[in-house]
Write an enzyme that holds these catalytic residues in place. Structure first.
Site, PDB file in Angstrom:
ATOM      1  NE  ARG A   1       0.285   1.387   3.366  1.00  0.00           N
ATOM      2  CZ  ARG A   1       1.268   2.227   3.604  1.00  0.00           C
ATOM      3  NH1 ARG A   1       2.527   1.813   3.700  1.00  0.00           N
ATOM      4  NH2 ARG A   1       1.052   3.523   3.744  1.00  0.00           N
TER       5      ARG A   1
ATOM      6  CG  ASP B   1      -2.954   8.140  -1.185  1.00  0.00           C
ATOM      7  OD1 ASP B   1      -2.681   8.508  -0.033  1.00  0.00           O
ATOM      8  OD2 ASP B   1      -2.771   6.982  -1.595  1.00  0.00           O
TER       9      ASP B   1
HETATM   10  O1  MRU Z   1      -4.384   3.250   2.371  1.00  0.00           O
HETATM   11  P1  MRU Z   1      -2.907   3.423   2.212  1.00  0.00           P
HETATM   12  O2  MRU Z   1      -2.112   2.818   3.323  1.00  0.00           O
HETATM   13  O3  MRU Z   1      -2.437   2.993   0.842  1.00  0.00           O
HETATM   14  O4  MRU Z   1      -2.691   4.992   2.296  1.00  0.00           O
HETATM   15  C1  MRU Z   1      -1.395   5.500   2.206  1.00  0.00           C
HETATM   16  C2  MRU Z   1      -1.309   6.952   2.413  1.00  0.00           C
HETATM   17  O5  MRU Z   1      -2.281   7.632   2.613  1.00  0.00           O
HETATM   18  C3  MRU Z   1       0.049   7.567   2.261  1.00  0.00           C
HETATM   19  O6  MRU Z   1       0.200   8.663   3.101  1.00  0.00           O
HETATM   20  C4  MRU Z   1       0.225   8.035   0.805  1.00  0.00           C
HETATM   21  O7  MRU Z   1      -0.065   7.002  -0.079  1.00  0.00           O
HETATM   22  C5  MRU Z   1       1.583   8.547   0.540  1.00  0.00           C
HETATM   23  S1  MRU Z   1       2.777   7.266   0.480  1.00  0.00           S
HETATM   24  C6  MRU Z   1       4.277   7.919   0.074  1.00  0.00           C
END
Ligand code: MRU
Length: 344
Positions: free
Chosen positions: A49, A237
């Protein structure tokens, strides 16, 4: 240059190795994916993730899937490849890096000579991965000057090596500053409900020997009021053209708190996280996940039977609350449509 003491993902002769983030921190186990479906499932179930890591995994998964396509003509190959791209695109909706990586792989599929396509797709996936690590180091180098010699930093979720091809974005800035000898302490929001902060960020920072203090999400306000936090750094994201930033649920609340307490709030993200087709945060698609992530803590149910839960995985922080966005091309102070456009 600081290395990362573990690999988040790796292309091997046997398939794609993925560090299973659902098992961290109690077990450090790698999943070996021998086909694209395994990679798609790993993204959906968050074994891997974090926006850039999802992009790298999709690129590698597409290269792996392409290898298994039996097609005698380019047209047939492209039909099957397109189908595979659609399956990856349906895995998680918010992180733009996923769609960006798919687009890069599609461009190769449409441009390289048919006999060399599978090899070209593998090279492109590895390129995306290696570039991501370099980009993170560049983000770290730009961002480290924002960190005072002695700093208490708050971060939310995990934007480290685990969330990228390696090194990290928000945590990459912290690693770069720590390497320079800065006296850093990181307060980590636990990040309910999936606990990326408690499970992953603390684990990662510990590997680097950086002092960490874990807090429950609802403690940030008190720490800020008591002047215990000097700055906040988070990842992203998807960033809209005007700088509105989607990141892990709870980021918006931290940004509001930082604004109220006059504490700098930084976002660290590669250029590939900018979605120039999206003019503001209201257009960013937000992923809603299974309510059981809220209703259970681990295997234990924490709400009475019959109670429903609301589970958006991301929220959007308006650009006005962001002090600066740290990219591999430099820092965008006071992000807005104009300052962002300048960096492209
Ligand atoms: O749901 P996730 O764990 O994939 O969410 C990840 C995040 O929100 C991170 O902060 C984002 O992807 C930045 S990663 C460099």
């Amino acid at each position: 240059m600081v290395g990362t003491p573990f690999k988040t993902i790796e292309w091997t002769a046997d398939g794609i190795e993925i560090l299973d983030q659902q098992k961290l921190p109690t077990q450090v186990k790698y999943l070996l994916c021998k086909d694209a479906k395994c990679v798609i499932d790993a993204i959906k179930t968050m074994m891997i993730r974090g926006a850039p890591a999802i992009g790298v995994a999709a690129a590698m998964g597409l290269a792996l899937g392409a290898r298994q396509i039996q097609a005698s003509t380019r047209e047939r190959f492209l039909q099957r490849f397109e189908d595979l791209c659609n399956q990856f695109a349906a895995s998680r909706p918010t992180a733009i890096n996923l769609f960006w990586a798919i687009q890069r792989m599609k461009a190769i599929a449409h441009s390289e000579p048919f006999p060399f396509l599978k090899e070209a797709l593998k090279s492109e996936a590895l390129k995306i991965w290696h570039e991501d690590i370099e980009i993170n180091h560049a983000i770290g180098n730009h961002g480290k000057r924002l960190i005072p010699p002695k700093a208490n930093i708050l971060t939310h979720c995990n934007a480290g090596a685990l969330a990228t091809g390696g090194f990290g974005t928000a945590l990459g800035v912290i690693y770069a500053a720590f390497e320079e000898g800065k006296d850093i302490r990181v307060f980590v929001d636990e990040t309910r409900p999936v606990l990326q902060g408690a499970r992953l960020t603390t684990w990662e920072l510990k590997q680097h020997g950086i002092p960490v203090i874990l807090i429950a999400d609802n403690m940030a306000g008190m720490l800020m009021k008591d002047k215990k936090i000097d700055l906040v750094i988070v990842g992203a994201d998807r960033i809209a053209r005007n700088g509105d930033t989607a990141n892990k649920i709870g980021t918006y609340s931290v940004a509001v708190l930082a604004h109220y307490h006059n504490i700098p709030f930084y976002v660290a993200a590669p250029i590939s996280t900018f979605d120039r087709n999206t003019s503001s945060g209201t257009e960013i698609p937000i992923e809603y996940r299974d309510e059981n992530e809220i209703l259970y803590c681990g295997k234990r149910r924490i709400a009475p039977r019959g109670i429903r839960a609301f589970n958006p995985a991301f929220d959007v922080t308006p650009a006005a609350l962001i002090t600066g966005i740290i990219t591999e091309r430099g820092i965008i102070s006071n992000p807005n449509t104009h300052t962002i456009e300048k960096i492209f």
